[in-house]
Design a protein around this motif. Structure first.
Motif, PDB file in Angstrom:
ATOM      1  N   GLY A  54      91.288  51.191 -15.780  1.00 15.37           N
ATOM      2  CA  GLY A  54      92.598  51.790 -16.012  1.00 15.37           C
ATOM      3  C   GLY A  54      93.770  50.845 -15.890  1.00 15.37           C
ATOM      4  O   GLY A  54      94.923  51.267 -15.967  1.00 15.37           O
ATOM      5  N   ARG A  55      93.501  49.543 -15.739  1.00 23.18           N
ATOM      6  CA  ARG A  55      94.590  48.579 -15.612  1.00 23.18           C
ATOM      7  C   ARG A  55      94.344  47.415 -16.564  1.00 23.18           C
ATOM      8  O   ARG A  55      93.245  46.866 -16.624  1.00 23.18           O
ATOM      9  CB  ARG A  55      94.703  48.067 -14.174  1.00 23.18           C
ATOM     10  N   PHE A  81      93.406  44.474 -25.964  1.00 27.10           N
ATOM     11  CA  PHE A  81      93.723  44.474 -24.542  1.00 27.10           C
ATOM     12  C   PHE A  81      92.540  43.949 -23.745  1.00 27.10           C
ATOM     13  O   PHE A  81      91.398  43.922 -24.199  1.00 27.10           O
ATOM     14  CB  PHE A  81      94.156  45.861 -24.059  1.00 27.10           C
ATOM     15  N   GLY A  82      92.832  43.505 -22.529  1.00 26.83           N
ATOM     16  CA  GLY A  82      91.801  43.031 -21.617  1.00 26.83           C
ATOM     17  C   GLY A  82      92.189  43.370 -20.198  1.00 26.83           C
ATOM     18  O   GLY A  82      93.215  44.019 -19.954  1.00 26.83           O
ATOM     19  N   THR A  83      91.381  42.915 -19.247  1.00 25.14           N
ATOM     20  CA  THR A  83      91.682  43.155 -17.841  1.00 25.14           C
ATOM     21  C   THR A  83      91.766  41.800 -17.138  1.00 25.14           C
ATOM     22  O   THR A  83      92.560  40.967 -17.507  1.00 25.14           O
ATOM     23  CB  THR A  83      90.636  44.082 -17.202  1.00 25.14           C
ATOM     24  N   ALA A  84      90.947  41.576 -16.128  1.00 26.09           N
ATOM     25  CA  ALA A  84      90.910  40.284 -15.433  1.00 26.09           C
ATOM     26  C   ALA A  84      89.470  39.988 -15.059  1.00 26.09           C
ATOM     27  O   ALA A  84      88.627  40.887 -14.994  1.00 26.09           O
ATOM     28  CB  ALA A  84      91.800  40.308 -14.191  1.00 26.09           C
ATOM     29  N   SER A 101      91.281  34.829 -13.239  1.00 22.38           N
ATOM     30  CA  SER A 101      92.232  35.297 -12.239  1.00 22.38           C
ATOM     31  C   SER A 101      91.532  35.911 -11.027  1.00 22.38           C
ATOM     32  O   SER A 101      90.568  36.658 -11.146  1.00 22.38           O
ATOM     33  CB  SER A 101      93.165  36.348 -12.852  1.00 22.38           C
ATOM     34  N   ARG A 102      92.043  35.572  -9.853  1.00 19.68           N
ATOM     35  CA  ARG A 102      91.617  36.215  -8.611  1.00 19.68           C
ATOM     36  C   ARG A 102      92.792  36.958  -7.986  1.00 19.68           C
ATOM     37  O   ARG A 102      92.741  37.391  -6.849  1.00 19.68           O
ATOM     38  CB  ARG A 102      91.075  35.168  -7.621  1.00 19.68           C
ATOM     39  N   GLN A 103      93.862  37.071  -8.771  1.00 20.50           N
ATOM     40  CA  GLN A 103      95.048  37.780  -8.314  1.00 20.50           C
ATOM     41  C   GLN A 103      95.141  39.101  -9.068  1.00 20.50           C
ATOM     42  O   GLN A 103      95.397  39.131 -10.258  1.00 20.50           O
ATOM     43  CB  GLN A 103      96.309  36.946  -8.564  1.00 20.50           C
ATOM     44  N   MET A 104      94.923  40.186  -8.389  1.00 24.93           N
ATOM     45  CA  MET A 104      94.883  41.471  -9.064  1.00 24.93           C
ATOM     46  C   MET A 104      96.253  41.889  -9.597  1.00 24.93           C
ATOM     47  O   MET A 104      96.359  42.781 -10.430  1.00 24.93           O
ATOM     48  CB  MET A 104      94.326  42.546  -8.133  1.00 24.93           C
ATOM     49  N   ASP A 105      97.340  41.206  -9.120  1.00 21.76           N
ATOM     50  CA  ASP A 105      98.649  41.587  -9.625  1.00 21.76           C
ATOM     51  C   ASP A 105      98.883  41.112 -11.049  1.00 21.76           C
ATOM     52  O   ASP A 105      99.921  41.401 -11.647  1.00 21.76           O
ATOM     53  CB  ASP A 105      99.769  41.088  -8.706  1.00 21.76           C
ATOM     54  N   ILE A 106      97.911  40.379 -11.626  1.00 17.76           N
ATOM     55  CA  ILE A 106      98.015  40.056 -13.045  1.00 17.76           C
ATOM     56  C   ILE A 106      97.883  41.317 -13.892  1.00 17.76           C
ATOM     57  O   ILE A 106      98.306  41.382 -15.034  1.00 17.76           O
ATOM     58  CB  ILE A 106      96.941  39.021 -13.463  1.00 17.76           C
ATOM     59  N   LEU A 107      97.300  42.354 -13.300  1.00 12.21           N
ATOM     60  CA  LEU A 107      97.095  43.608 -14.022  1.00 12.21           C
ATOM     61  C   LEU A 107      98.380  44.426 -13.946  1.00 12.21           C
ATOM     62  O   LEU A 107      98.576  45.254 -13.064  1.00 12.21           O
ATOM     63  CB  LEU A 107      95.904  44.375 -13.436  1.00 12.21           C
ATOM     64  N   GLN A 108      99.255  44.185 -14.897  1.00 12.71           N
ATOM     65  CA  GLN A 108     100.592  44.753 -14.849  1.00 12.71           C
ATOM     66  C   GLN A 108     100.681  46.138 -15.492  1.00 12.71           C
ATOM     67  O   GLN A 108     101.593  46.888 -15.197  1.00 12.71           O
ATOM     68  CB  GLN A 108     101.573  43.808 -15.555  1.00 12.71           C
ATOM     69  N   ALA A 111      96.939  51.810 -17.926  1.00 15.95           N
ATOM     70  CA  ALA A 111      96.653  52.374 -19.248  1.00 15.95           C
ATOM     71  C   ALA A 111      95.335  53.139 -19.206  1.00 15.95           C
ATOM     72  O   ALA A 111      94.270  52.549 -19.029  1.00 15.95           O
ATOM     73  CB  ALA A 111      96.591  51.271 -20.292  1.00 15.95           C
ATOM     74  N   SER A 112      95.398  54.432 -19.367  1.00 14.78           N
ATOM     75  CA  SER A 112      94.179  55.236 -19.421  1.00 14.78           C
ATOM     76  C   SER A 112      93.520  55.063 -20.781  1.00 14.78           C
ATOM     77  O   SER A 112      94.173  54.650 -21.757  1.00 14.78           O
ATOM     78  CB  SER A 112      94.511  56.713 -19.199  1.00 14.78           C
ATOM     79  N   PRO A 113      92.241  55.366 -20.891  1.00 14.42           N
ATOM     80  CA  PRO A 113      91.585  55.294 -22.203  1.00 14.42           C
ATOM     81  C   PRO A 113      92.315  56.110 -23.268  1.00 14.42           C
ATOM     82  O   PRO A 113      92.473  55.659 -24.407  1.00 14.42           O
ATOM     83  CB  PRO A 113      90.188  55.853 -21.915  1.00 14.42           C
ATOM     84  N   GLU A 114      92.776  57.294 -22.885  1.00 11.84           N
ATOM     85  CA  GLU A 114      93.469  58.154 -23.839  1.00 11.84           C
ATOM     86  C   GLU A 114      94.800  57.535 -24.277  1.00 11.84           C
ATOM     87  O   GLU A 114      95.179  57.617 -25.453  1.00 11.84           O
ATOM     88  CB  GLU A 114      93.708  59.535 -23.223  1.00 11.84           C
ATOM     89  N   GLN A 115      95.509  56.896 -23.352  1.00 15.46           N
ATOM     90  CA  GLN A 115      96.783  56.258 -23.695  1.00 15.46           C
ATOM     91  C   GLN A 115      96.585  55.099 -24.664  1.00 15.46           C
ATOM     92  O   GLN A 115      97.380  54.908 -25.586  1.00 15.46           O
ATOM     93  CB  GLN A 115      97.475  55.771 -22.425  1.00 15.46           C
TER      94      GLN A 115
END
Length: 340
Positions: A54-55, A81-84, A101-108, A111-115
């Motif tokens: 979801g991110r 789109f991608g994640t980390a 990345s090992r920093q989860m704050d890269i996931l800004q 976004a749900s699958p439906e969105q």
């Protein structure tokens, strides 16, 4: 977002309270609180959790040719789109800021699958691509997004290195409409030295996609000077493709640019790229493309029978000029692909 809401399957219990992730050939064994090499799968109270569900690390609208896919709805738009994280350790990674990345704050972006599916519709995209980092490590998120996309008539594309075990591969690729597999090299030594992996699982994945699924498949091979660009290795790769997947499967050779931990390696020369194309054609491959370099014959799709240009490409500008109902307008020969 509550990580415990995204409990994953493809996991085996191990003695001593540990669990084993069965998604990819690494088979990471995780104690409580530990993460796999991909960093996004975590042992939380004895359950395997996907922490990036979801991110997203970013969303963009691209031409489908950028994936690259040249024989799949050319000229159409794709929401990417991608994640980390990643389950390979490629020293030449060109998306290292996301995949390593090992920093989860890269996931800004939340976004749900439906969105994501609704955004693709809103922006006139033919498909959604799971890209930037390898979707096999966030396969549950990708699968749910694919289901949401298909409900709205949107196609799905996976851009992957194919490092996945057979059982999860079946589950993952049955939800994909098109796939580009990044075949890093054609020796196990290359995979071990530069990716901390093995080549056979990738070849098995390619053979499965090409021969046992309905996915449209294309292959990319990044040519790195001094590492995987020898005539012998390119020849072996192309012969394997012809013998295993057929001579009309599109193969993209991509030029290397210094990146990540290989900044001291030079760019791939135009001569090397042209040589790879000639080698590929000499083995029988019909559709061979060159990426990250401008050449007169590296981007256009031509009829395998009469040589007429069917799809003209200038950068990412694409014109279908010689195809009608998937056939050459000159000689009526069918061009292998998925066309409007």
């Amino acid at each position: 977002m509550n990580e415990s809401s995204y409990i994953t399957t493809f996991v085996s219990p191990i003695e001593g309270g540990k669990i084993r992730c069965d998604i990819c050939p690494r088979y990471c064994v995780l104690g409580k609180g530990q993460r796999g090499l991909c960093f996004v799968r975590k042992n939380m109270d004895g359950k395997l959790v996907l922490t990036t569900y979801g991110r997203s690390s970013g969303i963009a609208i691209d031409p489908i040719e950028k994936k690259p896919l040249y024989h799949y709805y050319p000229g159409s738009s794709v929401l990417s789109f991608g994640t980390a994280g990643c389950n390979l350790t490629c020293k030449f990674c060109q998306n290292w800021d996301m995949s390593k990345s090992r920093q989860m704050d890269i996931l800004q972006v939340s976004a749900s699958p439906e969105q994501i599916a609704q955004s693709a519709v809103k922006n006139g995209c033919k498909s959604v691509a799971f890209t930037y980092n390898d979707p096999v490590i966030f396969m549950e998120y990708a699968i749910d997004t694919a289901i949401a996309c298909h409900e709205l008539g949107i196609k799905t594309v996976a851009v992957t290195a194919g490092y996945i075990n057979p059982e999860p591969a079946i589950e993952f690729f049955k939800h994909m409409d098109a796939v580009n597999v990044d075949l890093k090299g054609f020796t196990n030594g290359f995979y071990q030295k530069l990716c901390s992996a093995h080549i056979q699982p990738v070849l098995d994945t390619l053979a499965y996609i090409g021969n046992e699924t309905d996915c449209w498949l294309e292959i990319t091979n990044l040519l790195i000077p001094g590492y995987n660009d020898s005539t012998t290795e390119i020849t072996l790769l192309c012969e394997w493709v012809v013998n295993t997947l057929g001579d009309t499967l599109p193969v993209h050779f991509s030029a290397f640019h210094p990146a990540y931990k290989m900044m001291d390696v030079p760019h791939t020369s135009t001569e090397t790229m042209m040589n790879a194309q000639q080698i590929a054609k000499s083995t029988g491959l019909k559709h061979v493309y060159l990426g990250n370099v401008r050449t007169p014959s590296g981007q256009n799709t031509k009829c395998v029978n009469c040589g007429k240009v069917l799809v003209l490409r200038e950068g990412y500008r694409t014109q279908i000029i010689g195809l009608e109902n998937g056939q050459c307008v000159e000689c009526s020969t069918r061009c292998n692909g998925i066309w409007d």
